[in-house]
Design a protein around this motif. Structure first.
Motif, mmCIF file in Angstrom:
data_model
loop_
_atom_site.group_PDB
_atom_site.id
_atom_site.type_symbol
_atom_site.label_atom_id
_atom_site.label_comp_id
_atom_site.label_asym_id
_atom_site.label_seq_id
_atom_site.Cartn_x
_atom_site.Cartn_y
_atom_site.Cartn_z
ATOM 1 N N ARG A 492 0.865 -1.187 0.000
ATOM 2 C CA ARG A 492 0.000 0.000 0.000
ATOM 3 C C ARG A 492 0.894 1.228 0.000
ATOM 4 O O ARG A 492 1.568 1.518 0.987
ATOM 5 N N VAL A 493 0.912 1.916 -1.159
ATOM 6 C CA VAL A 493 1.656 3.167 -1.233
ATOM 7 C C VAL A 493 0.711 4.264 -0.757
ATOM 8 O O VAL A 493 -0.367 4.458 -1.323
ATOM 9 N N ASN A 494 1.081 4.932 0.310
ATOM 10 C CA ASN A 494 0.221 5.978 0.862
ATOM 11 C C ASN A 494 0.385 7.266 0.062
ATOM 12 O O ASN A 494 1.351 7.428 -0.695
ATOM 13 N N ALA A 495 -0.556 8.190 0.243
ATOM 14 C CA ALA A 495 -0.583 9.399 -0.588
ATOM 15 C C ALA A 495 0.700 10.210 -0.448
ATOM 16 O O ALA A 495 1.169 10.827 -1.401
ATOM 17 N N SER A 500 3.195 0.971 3.257
ATOM 18 C CA SER A 500 2.914 -0.102 4.221
ATOM 19 C C SER A 500 2.852 -1.413 3.438
ATOM 20 O O SER A 500 2.180 -1.481 2.410
ATOM 21 N N VAL A 501 3.553 -2.414 3.944
ATOM 22 C CA VAL A 501 3.534 -3.724 3.287
ATOM 23 C C VAL A 501 2.951 -4.737 4.270
ATOM 24 O O VAL A 501 3.543 -5.013 5.315
ATOM 25 N N MET A 502 1.779 -5.246 3.944
ATOM 26 C CA MET A 502 1.102 -6.211 4.794
ATOM 27 C C MET A 502 1.458 -7.618 4.322
ATOM 28 O O MET A 502 1.208 -7.953 3.159
ATOM 29 N N VAL A 503 2.046 -8.406 5.208
ATOM 30 C CA VAL A 503 2.563 -9.709 4.776
ATOM 31 C C VAL A 503 1.957 -10.847 5.579
ATOM 32 O O VAL A 503 1.624 -10.685 6.753
ATOM 33 N N GLY A 504 1.864 -12.001 4.932
ATOM 34 C CA GLY A 504 1.339 -13.194 5.602
ATOM 35 C C GLY A 504 2.368 -13.904 6.447
ATOM 36 O O GLY A 504 2.017 -14.707 7.305
ATOM 37 N N ALA A 505 3.640 -13.621 6.210
ATOM 38 C CA ALA A 505 4.683 -14.227 7.038
ATOM 39 C C ALA A 505 4.699 -13.546 8.401
ATOM 40 O O ALA A 505 4.252 -12.411 8.541
ATOM 41 N N HIS A 506 5.204 -14.254 9.389
ATOM 42 C CA HIS A 506 5.283 -13.684 10.739
ATOM 43 C C HIS A 506 6.737 -13.637 11.188
ATOM 44 O O HIS A 506 7.459 -14.613 11.074
ATOM 45 N N SER A 507 7.125 -12.490 11.723
ATOM 46 C CA SER A 507 8.514 -12.334 12.156
ATOM 47 C C SER A 507 8.618 -12.554 13.654
ATOM 48 O O SER A 507 7.995 -11.858 14.437
ATOM 49 N N VAL A 519 13.818 -5.393 -0.169
ATOM 50 C CA VAL A 519 13.358 -5.866 -1.479
ATOM 51 C C VAL A 519 12.555 -4.766 -2.178
ATOM 52 O O VAL A 519 12.787 -4.433 -3.347
ATOM 53 N N VAL A 520 11.623 -4.187 -1.426
ATOM 54 C CA VAL A 520 10.741 -3.176 -2.014
ATOM 55 C C VAL A 520 11.535 -1.914 -2.367
ATOM 56 O O VAL A 520 11.361 -1.331 -3.445
ATOM 57 N N ALA A 521 12.405 -1.498 -1.452
ATOM 58 C CA ALA A 521 13.204 -0.282 -1.681
ATOM 59 C C ALA A 521 14.056 -0.437 -2.925
ATOM 60 O O ALA A 521 14.211 0.496 -3.718
ATOM 61 N N ASP A 522 14.606 -1.626 -3.092
ATOM 62 C CA ASP A 522 15.447 -1.896 -4.245
ATOM 63 C C ASP A 522 14.662 -1.761 -5.546
ATOM 64 O O ASP A 522 15.142 -1.211 -6.532
ATOM 65 N N SER A 530 11.285 4.348 4.617
ATOM 66 C CA SER A 530 9.930 4.844 4.336
ATOM 67 C C SER A 530 8.945 3.689 4.172
ATOM 68 O O SER A 530 7.776 3.899 3.859
ATOM 69 N N ILE A 531 9.439 2.474 4.381
ATOM 70 C CA ILE A 531 8.598 1.277 4.181
ATOM 71 C C ILE A 531 8.417 0.582 5.519
ATOM 72 O O ILE A 531 9.381 0.330 6.249
ATOM 73 N N GLU A 532 7.189 0.286 5.841
ATOM 74 C CA GLU A 532 6.869 -0.356 7.120
ATOM 75 C C GLU A 532 6.223 -1.710 6.834
ATOM 76 O O GLU A 532 5.349 -1.805 5.968
ATOM 77 N N ILE A 533 6.661 -2.716 7.564
ATOM 78 C CA ILE A 533 6.061 -4.039 7.410
ATOM 79 C C ILE A 533 4.966 -4.219 8.465
ATOM 80 O O ILE A 533 5.172 -3.925 9.642
ATOM 81 N N VAL A 534 3.810 -4.688 8.049
ATOM 82 C CA VAL A 534 2.705 -4.988 8.962
ATOM 83 C C VAL A 534 2.496 -6.495 8.926
ATOM 84 O O VAL A 534 2.339 -7.075 7.847
ATOM 85 N N HIS A 535 2.526 -7.106 10.082
ATOM 86 C CA HIS A 535 2.366 -8.560 10.097
ATOM 87 C C HIS A 535 1.711 -9.002 11.386
ATOM 88 O O HIS A 535 1.643 -8.252 12.358
ATOM 89 N N GLY A 536 1.188 -10.224 11.370
ATOM 90 C CA GLY A 536 0.777 -10.839 12.629
ATOM 91 C C GLY A 536 -0.683 -10.665 13.002
ATOM 92 O O GLY A 536 -1.151 -11.329 13.916
ATOM 93 N N ASP A 537 -1.426 -9.794 12.327
ATOM 94 C CA ASP A 537 -2.803 -9.515 12.737
ATOM 95 C C ASP A 537 -3.728 -9.848 11.569
ATOM 96 O O ASP A 537 -3.690 -9.196 10.518
ATOM 97 N N THR A 538 -4.572 -10.840 11.764
ATOM 98 C CA THR A 538 -5.401 -11.298 10.635
ATOM 99 C C THR A 538 -6.382 -10.232 10.175
ATOM 100 O O THR A 538 -6.901 -10.328 9.068
#
Lengths: 789, 262
Positions: A492-495, A500-507, A519-522, A530-538
């Motif tokens: 999700r590229v915010n305005a 925000s990158v929502m992922v199914g993997a859990h860290s 990966v995304v920055a590259d 500027s990239i935040e990973i969101v994980h763990g919450d269904t």
């Protein structure tokens, strides 16, 4: 690409700032208003018939608000096995119900049969002591051979046997393998034990159930490696709560190593209790409960035979294994000793015949399931120990014997005799590197130096291959998996241009919050911070399958890659619109869109803003917004491989083994963050050395866990370990995922145990002791006993 | 942990009177007691902390011996006797980890008399005198089997006096998990003869290996112990080592201790 922090950079882990300054937020840190506390009554006997459970006194104790027994859950579903295994005769495996709370019988020490909810934890614990349980202790069975032979003592009476399945892989190869071994010029046989391990994540399990009577929504905060799978199991099998009325959230999790993949009964109980009481219910495992009730690992008893020509050319491997599944089938317990083990029994070698027979056995012990490596350590240990023994018997150098049989670089893709198709690798290059980094040529001089000090020095060599990046759905489905093993990501590229990158993997230690942004920055040419990973919450992330089997980057990282590709594609359309040109004339490099052959350009940030302020937008061809989701299901496993060397010194008077050096040469394909990869290997090596020298989950014949605390269960400590040499420069890219990566999380734990044991046996042999094998853990007492016959 | 009352007396007399209460239990550094209470395996009604008594903390040296207050931590012993009695300092410095050494006390260790603890070997090997609020007890009379001592109900170890031997060394072979002594041997060469104390090995708790003492009294060398080992029949046998292994280690460690004495 990003100037710093893109792919290949050893970027420091951003999450460590909060972990190292005490700002991590773990499940037990969360205490909603009006929380009540749960304590469990657990069986002190390994096998027992429950005659009655009188909870009346407990219910009257101060602060007690509810008491539950197995009777309360008799009508709800059981916690299922996620993988159906069929026996050689075609019969499906035996699947006795695993209830939320034991009902009718208790089947292992620590089996929970009642739960008390009270205003405070102390009140709950006091009330547990007031429960009057009339349980007849029955004979227990803990030894697998006894369990198969003795049908008078059954873990589950209703199935009439202690055998869960009798599996052959590949059954069609059985006759040819038998024949090859019968006619072989040389056969080396080894009987060995792969010792039971207790995971001991630093953070014990913890679960909090909440229920909102206004909406009917449930919320489970829990220590999980894969919240969506937990939600699916609770919804579809155990409690029937609609998936859209249940949120599962695993916040910071302090280590899992497999033990937190699975759904456990405690999670269902706190949800049921929260609904009944209309209050939050929290349970936090004690270390003692963790020893008794977390899923353990390994626990195989194996006979392996290697048939070869006199010159060392491998002809066949034949393996017979008994695999302990404990008292109940944990979610992946049936996959671990079969498809994560049997399919690896060709190793790195061009052996034409492989056959594996695995009997899974119920015993009155804690359930056994996948633990870091999960089946592959067992496979590698068996193979690399018997190869070492064969080298000695044939008088061939152990390195030369392995090299002679290695699959060569020009043979990929290679269809192994155990049914897998390896996509890439170069085992000779790894061994070349090992010879240099481990200075194998200098061993003899070091051995002489050790001998001057009265120590026996030994050198252990190992080569491994493993199958990880657990997927693909098509393949695992054929093999009996009841779930898919893709993963998912939403970018999700915010305005304002941050992402925000929502992922199914859990860290839970893997560093996703740092590596995935690389990966995304590259790809986007933006600052990784500027990239935040969101994980763990269904409730926030797409339906992913979580983290285990070294799959996060290979599977979920590839989903992130694919979703980012979609972002670039759409952003290019927007950029073309903004620059009033055709999309095919627009190039995207280093975060800028430019029209070929002109000086017209717009930045990624400007495009992001435009996506959300779509004035003058061609709405018939471009939707507003900049958000994309990808589900990625790979074509194959990834196949990391490695060559390891270990040198040990054995004190012949005491049997004490000191590890002098451990060199790990691994092929992980493309490496996104070499620092994180090195850390993963180091952690795996520590766990592998723990298995080799120290750790042992050991039950007595009555089913009591003798090593049931850290006073008797030896975890590796820093001073048990040498300085590691970790090298992943000899890489061959994975051919089928877009990042070219192979899983690295389990390699160290897979490659190191046989390396250590090979070194100890080598030391004893060179010291003149006729010792072929010592079972793990190779404790001082066992080494001394081996030396002294 | 169950609820309990807590007393922190300032003097030995106050402590003795607090210990007279029903269900009272002395608390040193709590390194064994508190984990046991957390597991609900011990339930004292009153915990009497001994660490607030000034006279029970500290080390003094005079007349060829060091006297250590009963509530002195292992860490302080390790630091304070490093020059006067280095073998004892080394023993203290290798107990547990820094957190344990900064809480655990010599009096607590000796009162508990864990069969695998280090201090019982140091005290018995040195021929120490255990001083309580009532009397002096010779180490030879003090240790009476696993977790058993000559202490009466409510009796408090106020100090321990260690005569400084001519030579001494402690060899500890770690149990891999707990890092208590799987076997530990303390050897001291004193003007009155050699003393060899063994911990971790015997079903009877810490003991003197008199056969080794006899051999070493005639010849204080490794060679004097050639071929000798403990008696396997008396040894603890558990998942970390058989009785035979422990008996063997008793011999090995005693030889190493003698060698290290120089």
């Amino acid at each position: 690409m990003a100037a710093d922090g893109g792919m290949g950079h050893a970027t420091k882990r951003r999450e460590d700032v909060r972990f190292l300054t005490g700002r991590g937020r773990y499940t037990d840190d969360y205490t909603p208003a009006k929380t009540t506390y749960c304590a469990f009554a657990r069986s002190t006997v390994a096998n027992g018939k429950i005659n009655s459970i009188d909870t009346s006194a407990a219910a009257e104790m101060p602060g007690v608000v509810a008491v539950f027994t197995g009777e309360d859950f008799a009508d709800v579903g059981g916690n299922p096995a996620g993988w159906l295994i069929n026996s050689r005769d075609g019969e499906p495996m035996k699947e006795p119900k695993r209830p939320v709370l034991a009902h009718g019988k208790v089947r292992h020490v620590g089996d929970a049969y009642a739960a008390v909810i009270a205003e405070t934890l102390e009140q709950a614990m006091d009330a547990v002591e007031a429960i009057d349980a009339d349980i007849d202790e029955l004979d227990a069975v803990t030894n697998m051979a006894d369990a198969l032979a003795n049908t008078d003592t059954l873990v589950h009476d209703e199935i009439g046997t202690n055998q869960c399945f009798d599996w052959g892989w590949i059954e069609d190869n059985r006759a040819a393998t038998d024949e090859a071994i019968k006619n072989a010029p040389h056969v080396t046989t080894l009987e060995l034990v792969n010792n039971r391990l207790v995971p001991n994540a630093m953070e014990p399990r913890c679960s909090i159930g909440e229920y909102d009577p206004g909406t009917g929504d449930y919320r489970l905060t829990t220590t999980s490696q894969n919240p969506h799978l937990t939600r699916l199991l609770i919804s579809a099998f155990v409690m029937g709560i609609p998936e859209n009325k249940l949120t599962v959230h695993a916040p910071d999790v302090g280590g899992g190593f497999g033990s937190k993949i699975y759904h456990y009964g405690e999670e269902a109980l706190v949800l049921a209790a929260a609904k009944k009481l209309n209050r939050p219910v929290k349970w936090t495992s004690t270390r003692t409960e963790a020893f008794l009730s977390d899923a353990h690992g390994r626990d195989h008893v194996t006979k392996i035979e290697l048939a070869c020509e006199k010159d060392g050319t491998f002809i066949a491997f034949r393996t017979e294994t008994m695999a302990n599944v404990g008292a109940y089938l944990s979610n992946f317990s049936t996959a671990t000793p079969t498809f994560l083990h049997g399919t690896l029994m060709a190793g790195n070698y061009t052996v034409p015949n492989v056959y594996v027979n695995v009997k899974a056995v119920f015993t009155n012990t804690a359930p056994v399931d996948a633990y870091r490596g999960a089946g592959r350590p067992e496979a590698t240990f068996s193979l690399e120990r018997v190869i070492d023994k064969a080298a000695r018997e044939l008088g061939i150098d152990p390195v030369a014997l392995r090299r002679k049989n290695f699959i060569k670089p020009d043979q990929y893709p290679y269809a192994s005799a155990a049914g897998l198709e390896y996509d890439s690798g170069n085992y000779d290059a790894l061994m070349d590197g090992l010879e240099k980094r481990a200075d194998l040529a200098g061993f003899e001089a070091r051995r002489a130096e050790s001998a001057k000090n009265g120590k026996l020095r030994g050198l252990g060599i190992n080569a491994y291959i493993e199958a990880c990046g657990i997927a693909p759905s098509n393949l695992v489905g054929v093999l009996g998996s009841r779930v898919g093993l893709y993963d998912a990501a939403t970018v999700r590229v915010n305005a304002t241009g941050n992402i925000s990158v929502m992922v199914g993997a859990h860290s839970h230690g893997q560093g996703h919050e740092t590596a995935f942004p690389q990966v995304v920055a590259d790809m986007l040419g933006v600052d990784p911070m500027s990239i935040e990973i969101v994980h763990g919450d269904t409730s926030k992330i797409p339906f992913g399958m979580g983290t285990y089997g070294s799959r996060s980057l290979a599977v979920c990282g590839s989903a992130v890659f694919r979703a980012t590709e979609k972002i670039i594609k759409k952003a290019t359309l927007i950029a073309a619109h903004m620059m009033e040109d055709k999309p095919e004339n627009v190039d995207f490099t280093d975060g800028e869109f430019a029209v070929k052959g002109t000086n017209k350009k717009v930045s990624f940030g400007e495009v992001a803003l435009k996506a959300y302020i779509p004035h003058n937008f061609p709405l018939e061809s471009i939707e507003p917004g900049l958000e994309e989701t990808a589900f990625y299901d790979p074509a194959n496993f990834t196949y990391p491989s490695g060559a390891y060397a270990c040198e040990v010194e054995v004190d012949p008077e005491t049997g004490k083994v000191d590890i002098c050096s451990m060199v790990a040469m691994d092929d992980f394909g493309n490496v996104v963050n070499p620092m994180i990869v090195t850390g993963q290997v180091q952690g795996g090596l520590a766990q592998g050395i723990g298995q080799a020298l120290l750790e042992h989950g050991i039950y007595d014949e009555n089913g009591q866990l003798l090593s049931g605390s850290l006073m008797d269960y030896a975890m590796p400590r820093a001073d048990d370990l040498p300085n590691f040499v970790v090298d992943h420069s000899h890489a061959t890219r994975c051919t089928h995922n877009p990042i070219g990566v192979k899983g690295c999380g389990e390699a160290g734990a897979i490659g190191s145990p046989p390396t250590v044991v090979n070194a100890v046996v080598d030391a004893l042999q060179r010291g003149g002791h006729d010792v072929d094998h010592i079972d793990m853990p190779v404790s001082p007492a066992r080494v001394w006993a081996a030396i002294n016959g | 942990m169950y609820n309990f009352e807590f007393a922190k007396p300032k003097t030995v007399e106050e402590a003795a009177s607090a210990m007279a209460a029903e269900g009272a239990q002395a608390l040193g550094g709590g390194q064994t007691l508190l984990p046991t209470m957390k597991q609900r395996l011990a339930s004292p009604e009153v915990l009497v902390s001994l660490t607030g008594i000034d006279g029970m903390v500290g080390v003094s040296a005079s007349g060829g011996s060091v006297t250590i207050g009963g509530a002195t931590t292992h860490a302080q012993v390790a630091a304070d006797v490093a020059e006067s009695y280095p073998a004892l300092a080394a023993l203290a410095a290798n107990i547990g980890d820094p957190a344990v050494r900064n809480r655990g006390t010599v009096g607590g260790s000796l009162a508990n008399n864990d069969p695998a603890a280090c201090y019982p070997a140091g005290a018995l090997g040195s021929g120490a005198t255990i001083t309580t609020n009532k009397r002096d007890i010779a180490a030879d009379d003090y240790f009476q089997g696993m977790f058993e001592t000559a202490l009466d109900e409510g009796e408090i170890i106020t100090s321990v006096s260690f005569p400084i031997p001519q030579k001494a060394n402690y060899q500890k072979f770690d149990q891999p998990a707990s890092r208590f002594a799987l076997v530990g041997v303390f050897v001291a060469k004193t003007p009155d003869g050699v003393r060899v104390a063994v911990t971790g090995a015997s079903n009877e708790g810490v003991y003197r290996w008199t056969a080794a003492e006899t051999a070493l009294n005639s010849d204080f060398s490794q060679a004097a112990l050639e071929g000798m080992s403990g008696d396997a029949d008396d040894m603890i046998s558990d998942l970390h080592g058989s009785g035979a292994y422990r008996a063997h280690l008793v011999g090995v460690l005693t030889r190493r201790a003698v060698a290290a004495c120089g």
